[in-house]
Scaffold this active site. Structure first.
Site, PDB file in Angstrom:
ATOM      1  N   PRO A 255       0.828  -1.200   0.000  1.00 22.02           N
ATOM      2  CA  PRO A 255       0.000   0.000   0.000  1.00 22.02           C
ATOM      3  C   PRO A 255       0.867   1.257   0.000  1.00 22.02           C
ATOM      4  O   PRO A 255       1.994   1.235   0.498  1.00 22.02           O
ATOM      5  CB  PRO A 255      -0.784  -0.125   1.306  1.00 22.02           C
ATOM      6  CG  PRO A 255       0.063  -0.982   2.185  1.00 22.02           C
ATOM      7  CD  PRO A 255       0.752  -1.943   1.264  1.00 22.02           C
ATOM      8  N   HIS A 256       0.329   2.312  -0.571  1.00 19.81           N
ATOM      9  CA  HIS A 256       1.102   3.556  -0.580  1.00 19.81           C
ATOM     10  C   HIS A 256       0.180   4.759  -0.622  1.00 19.81           C
ATOM     11  O   HIS A 256      -0.954   4.667  -1.097  1.00 19.81           O
ATOM     12  CB  HIS A 256       2.115   3.578  -1.726  1.00 19.81           C
ATOM     13  CG  HIS A 256       1.572   3.154  -3.048  1.00 19.81           C
ATOM     14  ND1 HIS A 256       1.207   4.042  -4.014  1.00 19.81           N
ATOM     15  CD2 HIS A 256       1.321   1.923  -3.561  1.00 19.81           C
ATOM     16  CE1 HIS A 256       0.774   3.379  -5.069  1.00 19.81           C
ATOM     17  NE2 HIS A 256       0.817   2.093  -4.830  1.00 19.81           N
ATOM     18  N   GLY A 257       0.688   5.861  -0.111  1.00 16.68           N
ATOM     19  CA  GLY A 257      -0.123   7.063  -0.049  1.00 16.68           C
ATOM     20  C   GLY A 257       0.732   8.308  -0.072  1.00 16.68           C
ATOM     21  O   GLY A 257       1.922   8.250  -0.394  1.00 16.68           O
TER      22      GLY A 257
END
Lengths: 155, 112
Positions: free
Chosen positions: A66-68
Site C-alpha cells: 500500500p502507498h499514499g
C-alpha cells in the site's frame, strides 16, 4: 535505493496487531507517522485508502504494497509489518497477506516511491526473502533478513 | 547518451530486469519479441535440421531490450543486468552491448 535507506527496526512491526485490512493500514500509518498528530495520520490513511479503492495493493503471494501521500518535511518514508495471521486484503490472487510494506511520499517525490516499490517487488520475487520476512518473530529479525538479502545485490 | 541492447534468452528474467531498471532510474525501454539465428536455421532450414546441438542454448524465442540512457547510468545498468540475469558468459544466455548515441529525440526526462 536500498530498503535499509528508509527502514529500521523502529519502522518495522512484528507481529501486526490488526486483524483487518483497515486496522493493519492504520497501524502502519501510525508507525510511519511517529510523532505526528492524529489529524495528520488520518489524512495519510485517507490517501492510502483512496489508492486501495482504485485497486488493491495486494500483489499476490502474501504481499501487499500500500502507498499514499503526505505533506511533510520528510519527502519519503516507509514501514513494514508482518502479520501473525494472514489478513484478507482483496489481493489479485485472492489470498490473504502476511507481508505489508507501506510507502508514503509528498507530491514531488513520486519517483522515489516508484523506485522503492520496484525494489521491494523485485526482492520479494525471491522465495527465501519472502519466507525469511514472513517467519520473522521480531522487528530486529526482519531487519536482519533485509540486510542479508540486500548484501546479495550489488545495487 | 548510450544505447544498451540486450538479447535475453532466459525470458523468465524479463520482469525482474525491467523492475530493476525502474529501481535505478531507467524510465523507459523497448522490448521486442525476437528469435536467434540458431533457432531459425535448426528449425526452419531443412539442411540444418538435426544439427540443433550445433546451436547451444537455442531458445524458442528471446526478448530484445533497447534502452537509451545517460552515460552515468551505464555502470548501474550493466550491474543490475548481471545481478538479475547472470554474467552472460555461458553460451546461450544472451548478449549485451552498449553503443554511443549521437542524437536522441522522443524520450522524456526520465526518472531522476
Amino acid at each position: 535505493m536500498r530498503l535499509t535507506d528508509f527502514l529500521s527496526p523502529e519502522t518495522i512491526k512484528v507481529p501486526l496487531e490488526g486483524a483487518s485490512k483497515v486496522e493493519v493500514l492504520r497501524e502502519l500509518v501510525e508507525l510511519t507517522c511517529q510523532g505526528e498528530e492524529e489529524q495528520f495520520r488520518d489524512a495519510v490513511l485517507k490517501t492510502v485508502m483512496e489508492r486501495e479503492g482504485l485497486m488493491s495493493s495486494g500483489i499476490g503471494q502474501g504481499i501487499a504494497l500500500p502507498h499514499g501521500f503526505w505533506t511533510s518535511e520528510t519527502p519519503f518514508a516507509g514501514s513494514l509489518g508482518i502479520a501473525a495471521q494472514p489478513i484478507g486484503f482483496d489481493s489479485i490472487d485472492g489470498k490473504p497477506v502476511e507481508i505489508v510494506f507501506l510507502l508514503v511520499c509528498d507530491d514531488e517525490n513520486t519517483n522515489t516511491k516508484l523506485k522503492a516499490l520496484a525494489r521491494i517487488s523485485r526482492l520479494l520475487h525471491r522465495k527465501g526473502f519472502r519466507k525469511g520476512l514472513a517467519t520473522s518473530t521480531s522487528a530486529e529479525e526482519a531487519m536482519q533478513v533485509i540486510v542479508e538479502e540486500e548484501a546479495q545485490h550489488r545495487i | 547518451m548510450k544505447l544498451v541492447l540486450i538479447v535475453l534468452n532466459h525470458t523468465e528474467y524479463l520482469e525482474d530486469l525491467l523492475t530493476a531498471f525502474l529501481e535505478i532510474g531507467v524510465s523507459g525501454s523497448t522490448v521486442i519479441d525476437s528469435v536467434g539465428m540458431g533457432r531459425i536455421l535448426s528449425h526452419d532450414v531443412p539442411i540444418f535440421a538435426g544439427l540443433r546441438s550445433t546451436f547451444p542454448g537455442t531458445s524458442p524465442v528471446n526478448k530484445t531490450i533497447l534502452t537509451v540512457i545517460p552515460d552515468e547510468l551505464v555502470d548501474d545498468v550493466l550491474t543490475v543486468i548481471e545481478d538479475v540475469c547472470g554474467t552472460f558468459e555461458e553460451s546461450g544466455t544472451g548478449l549485451v552491448f552498449v553503443l554511443p548515441v549521437d542524437t536522441v529525440r522522443g524520450i522524456g526526462t526520465g526518472l531522476s
